[in-house]
Design a protein around this motif. Structure first.
Motif, PDB file in Angstrom:
ATOM      1  N   ASP A 198      10.718  10.486   7.545  1.00  0.00           N
ATOM      2  CA  ASP A 198       9.962  11.324   6.609  1.00  0.00           C
ATOM      3  C   ASP A 198      10.587  12.711   6.486  1.00  0.00           C
ATOM      4  OD1 ASP A 198       8.270   9.246   6.245  1.00  0.00           O
ATOM      5  OD2 ASP A 198       6.556  10.104   7.301  1.00  0.00           O
ATOM      6  N   LEU A 233      -0.181  11.956  13.064  1.00  0.00           N
ATOM      7  CA  LEU A 233      -0.070  11.095  11.891  1.00  0.00           C
ATOM      8  C   LEU A 233      -0.138   9.612  12.240  1.00  0.00           C
ATOM      9  CD1 LEU A 233       2.647  13.050   9.874  1.00  0.00           C
ATOM     10  CD2 LEU A 233       0.186  13.032   9.558  1.00  0.00           C
ATOM     11  N   GLN A 237       0.779  15.306   4.045  1.00  0.00           N
ATOM     12  CA  GLN A 237       0.198  15.814   5.297  1.00  0.00           C
ATOM     13  C   GLN A 237       1.270  16.412   6.189  1.00  0.00           C
ATOM     14  OE1 GLN A 237      -2.547  13.477   7.667  1.00  0.00           O
ATOM     15  NE2 GLN A 237      -3.133  12.321   5.859  1.00  0.00           N
ATOM     16  N   VAL A 297       1.947   7.475  13.451  1.00  0.00           N
ATOM     17  CA  VAL A 297       3.075   6.597  13.142  1.00  0.00           C
ATOM     18  C   VAL A 297       4.136   6.814  14.212  1.00  0.00           C
ATOM     19  CG1 VAL A 297       2.777   6.423  10.647  1.00  0.00           C
ATOM     20  CG2 VAL A 297       3.987   8.357  11.606  1.00  0.00           C
ATOM     21  N   GLN A 347       0.832  10.139   0.939  1.00  0.00           N
ATOM     22  CA  GLN A 347      -0.166  10.987   1.591  1.00  0.00           C
ATOM     23  C   GLN A 347       0.378  11.551   2.884  1.00  0.00           C
ATOM     24  OE1 GLN A 347      -3.782   8.835   2.166  1.00  0.00           O
ATOM     25  NE2 GLN A 347      -4.431   9.029   0.034  1.00  0.00           N
ATOM     26  N   ARG A 348       1.059  10.664   3.634  1.00  0.00           N
ATOM     27  CA  ARG A 348       1.597  11.109   4.915  1.00  0.00           C
ATOM     28  C   ARG A 348       2.617  12.212   4.696  1.00  0.00           C
ATOM     29  NH1 ARG A 348       3.846   6.507   6.838  1.00  0.00           N
ATOM     30  NH2 ARG A 348       5.857   7.269   6.100  1.00  0.00           N
ATOM     31  N   GLU A 402       0.849  -1.196   0.000  1.00  0.00           N
ATOM     32  CA  GLU A 402       0.000   0.000   0.000  1.00  0.00           C
ATOM     33  C   GLU A 402       0.886   1.247   0.000  1.00  0.00           C
ATOM     34  OE1 GLU A 402      -3.647   1.841   2.593  1.00  0.00           O
ATOM     35  OE2 GLU A 402      -2.555   0.098   3.338  1.00  0.00           O
ATOM     36  N   ARG A 403       1.142   1.751  -1.198  1.00  0.00           N
ATOM     37  CA  ARG A 403       2.135   2.826  -1.312  1.00  0.00           C
ATOM     38  C   ARG A 403       1.570   4.204  -0.990  1.00  0.00           C
ATOM     39  NH1 ARG A 403       6.250   1.089  -4.747  1.00  0.00           N
ATOM     40  NH2 ARG A 403       8.217   1.520  -3.722  1.00  0.00           N
ATOM     41  N   LEU A 404       0.314   4.334  -1.269  1.00  0.00           N
ATOM     42  CA  LEU A 404      -0.274   5.659  -1.101  1.00  0.00           C
ATOM     43  C   LEU A 404      -0.075   6.244   0.290  1.00  0.00           C
ATOM     44  CD1 LEU A 404      -3.552   5.773  -3.182  1.00  0.00           C
ATOM     45  CD2 LEU A 404      -1.480   7.147  -3.415  1.00  0.00           C
ATOM     46  N   PRO A 405      -0.360   5.489   1.312  1.00  0.00           N
ATOM     47  CA  PRO A 405      -0.271   6.057   2.657  1.00  0.00           C
ATOM     48  C   PRO A 405       1.002   6.880   2.887  1.00  0.00           C
ATOM     49  CG  PRO A 405      -1.111   3.853   2.788  1.00  0.00           C
ATOM     50  CD  PRO A 405      -0.896   4.149   1.337  1.00  0.00           C
ATOM     51  N   LYS A 406       2.115   6.377   2.366  1.00  0.00           N
ATOM     52  CA  LYS A 406       3.360   7.079   2.615  1.00  0.00           C
ATOM     53  C   LYS A 406       3.365   8.464   1.950  1.00  0.00           C
ATOM     54  CE  LYS A 406       8.338   6.624   2.515  1.00  0.00           C
ATOM     55  NZ  LYS A 406       9.477   5.738   2.214  1.00  0.00           N
TER      56      LYS A 406
END
Lengths: 201, 201
Positions: B42, B32, B12, B34, B8-9, B2-6
């Motif tokens: 990040d 966030l 954000q 995490v 997106q994070r 699931e690449r999107l979350p990263k």
DNA sequence: TTCATACTGATACCTGGTGCCAAAAAAAGC
DNA sequence: GCTTTTTTTGGCACCAGGTATCAGTATGAA
């Protein structure tokens, strides 16, 4: 007991930090030739916060909601405002407004005061300068306080245009005079409750 | 995976820190959801400096000697200048220049660009705006780039006055037009070697 | 199954401090 | 001179808010 050294050091410390708030205690030991503990006692006595707190304060100030919007709002302080009639504002000529060589204010600052007052005095949701006819009677100089007086000559609430005359004085000498034509969005909205339009901050 | 979350994070994270640079990593973990290590990875990837560095940068910016001298020098970037003949400058309408409600530039900014160009184009030690006759043809809006072109119509090197005409365009649309009369200190000094007078910063 | 990517944990270390206590030094009082 | 008070210094524990690095886990794709 030689009391002076301590007071002198306190003065120096205050001065140093005021000049350069980015100094760490360790750097201050070098400058004042005392131990780091003494520096810290001194800061405590003088209630000077630590480096990080100082930086944070500066950052907060510059991040302030009213942050650094220099020309954002009305130029000058509004002293009096009678919507659709007249207004008065005060603007002090400071270092950053003048030609450094001559100490004479740059024209657009004097204009800005007059223009924003002319717009502010119009009681309408949106008011824009359409045209202007201006004259710089005599130069305004560093330190002088300019009093601008605006008079709405023909409100033209229905017509969509208003004429505003602005005179700017230093003492009783006129330095600037301008005739502005201001577009207005619509008839006076005249919202009650003292709701202000955005030009009046 | 699931690449999107990263991504997106990351977005954000950037947004959060931009909105509130005072957030610590620990506070960001709450926002966030995490671990703190992830937050730090990040920040590393996005090259967002740590809290203290951010505050220090903000403090430095606000402490800068050239700080907040908004109208100090020539307003707009001079693109071309032929003394006593013509000049061109560029000025981009930014957030701080507009009415927040309408996104339309306040008149005095547009005027300031034109005025300072009119003064800059005069090849004299001291040049001051004497009078002006200006017209705002259509509003300039947030983000638009205003190109002002100034033409010296009658240099009047001896006479002590010069006429300068300025037209400001957005694209090929004219937004402003002004006729300036500029006082000049004396006959053209014509100092060689490209010495500039103070208006040309 | 294997492999890569993403995430988490743990630990050592850094800066620029605070807080506290005790010792040393200096000045003042007698 | 000696004693007392003030000032200065040193040392240690601790904190926030990180960096840097290594190891382990989860998750999904080939």
């Amino acid at each position: 007991m030689e009391r002076l050294p301590k007071r002198q050091r306190h003065q120096q410390l205050s001065r140093l930090i005021e000049e350069n708030p980015f100094l760490t205690d360790r750097e201050l030991t070098r400058l004042l030739k005392v131990s780091i503990q003494t520096i810290r006692l001194d800061r405590l006595e003088l209630s000077i916060p630590e480096l990080r707190e100082r930086l944070k304060l500066m950052a907060e100030r510059s991040y302030d909601p009213v942050r650094s919007l220099p020309l954002h709002e009305v130029i000058g302080d509004i002293l009096d405002l009678q919507l659709d009639k007249s207004g008065i504002s005060l603007f002090e000529i400071r270092e950053e407004h003048v030609f450094s060589r001559s100490g004479i204010a740059r024209g657009h600052h004097v204009f800005a005061q007059a223009n924003s007052l002319a717009v502010a005095v119009i009681n309408d949701e949106i008011a824009l300068t359409a045209s202007a006819d201006i004259r710089f009677i005599r130069p305004a100089r560093l330190g002088e306080k300019c009093i601008a007086k605006a008079y709405v000559r023909s409100s033209g609430a229905q017509k969509g245009k208003a004429k505003v005359e602005v005179f700017t004085y230093v003492g009783d000498e006129m330095v600037f005079q301008g005739n502005f034509v201001i577009y207005r969005s619509a008839g006076e909205p005249d919202r009650e409750g003292g709701d202000v339009h955005e030009d009046r901050h």
